[in-house]
Design a protein around this motif. Sequence first.
Motif, PDB file in Angstrom:
ATOM      1  N   THR A  18       0.823  -1.048   0.094  1.00  0.00           N
ATOM      2  CA  THR A  18      -0.086   0.100   0.002  1.00  0.00           C
ATOM      3  C   THR A  18       0.859   1.349   0.018  1.00  0.00           C
ATOM      4  OG1 THR A  18      -1.771  -1.211   1.178  1.00  0.00           O
ATOM      5  CG2 THR A  18      -1.733   1.105   1.164  1.00  0.00           C
ATOM      6  N   VAL A  59      -3.089   7.233   0.863  1.00  0.00           N
ATOM      7  CA  VAL A  59      -2.528   5.983   0.572  1.00  0.00           C
ATOM      8  C   VAL A  59      -1.317   5.648   1.479  1.00  0.00           C
ATOM      9  CG1 VAL A  59      -1.967   4.241  -1.054  1.00  0.00           C
ATOM     10  CG2 VAL A  59      -3.968   5.481  -1.456  1.00  0.00           C
ATOM     11  N   GLY A  95     -10.704   2.038  -3.066  1.00  0.00           N
ATOM     12  CA  GLY A  95     -10.837   1.312  -4.187  1.00  0.00           C
ATOM     13  C   GLY A  95     -11.893   1.204  -5.109  1.00  0.00           C
ATOM     14  N   THR A 111      -5.871  -0.713  -5.847  1.00  0.00           N
ATOM     15  CA  THR A 111      -6.187  -0.335  -4.437  1.00  0.00           C
ATOM     16  C   THR A 111      -6.940  -1.186  -3.763  1.00  0.00           C
ATOM     17  OG1 THR A 111      -6.035   1.997  -5.539  1.00  0.00           O
ATOM     18  CG2 THR A 111      -7.212   1.736  -3.397  1.00  0.00           C
TER      19      THR A 111
END
Length: 135
Positions: A18, A59, A95, A111
Amino acid sequence: MDKRNRGSQWVLIAGILTVLLGLIHVAATPVIFSTMSDQLSAADKLTFLYMYMATGAAVIFVGWLVMYGSRGLRTSERWAWITTLAAGVFMSLLGIGAILAMSDNPFAYLTLIFATLELVPLWLYRHEFQQASKG
């Protein structure tokens, strides 16, 4: 290796992925901005730049939280369970939104995949994580 350690390692890997996704997002900003800048007004350029950078930073931050939480999961700390679960839900929402907004972008799907990688071990090993953090 017990289930809790296996699950926390899985969560750590998801967190690392991530963070990498967020870094790629931030690093791609100049390229994306240059392709979009001729289509945007001056005010919209600043808004686009801010939102693009803020998403990448979010993120990265969520990935860092997941990485940090994975250490707490290994030692059965309740805050880690809550933190990683909330981070996984947040990434899932990002996402889903990314796929709805840009279904032709493979990073939108990454994502959601990385969010799933964060949440699956929490679900699979939820009893081990929850019991260990109670006692």
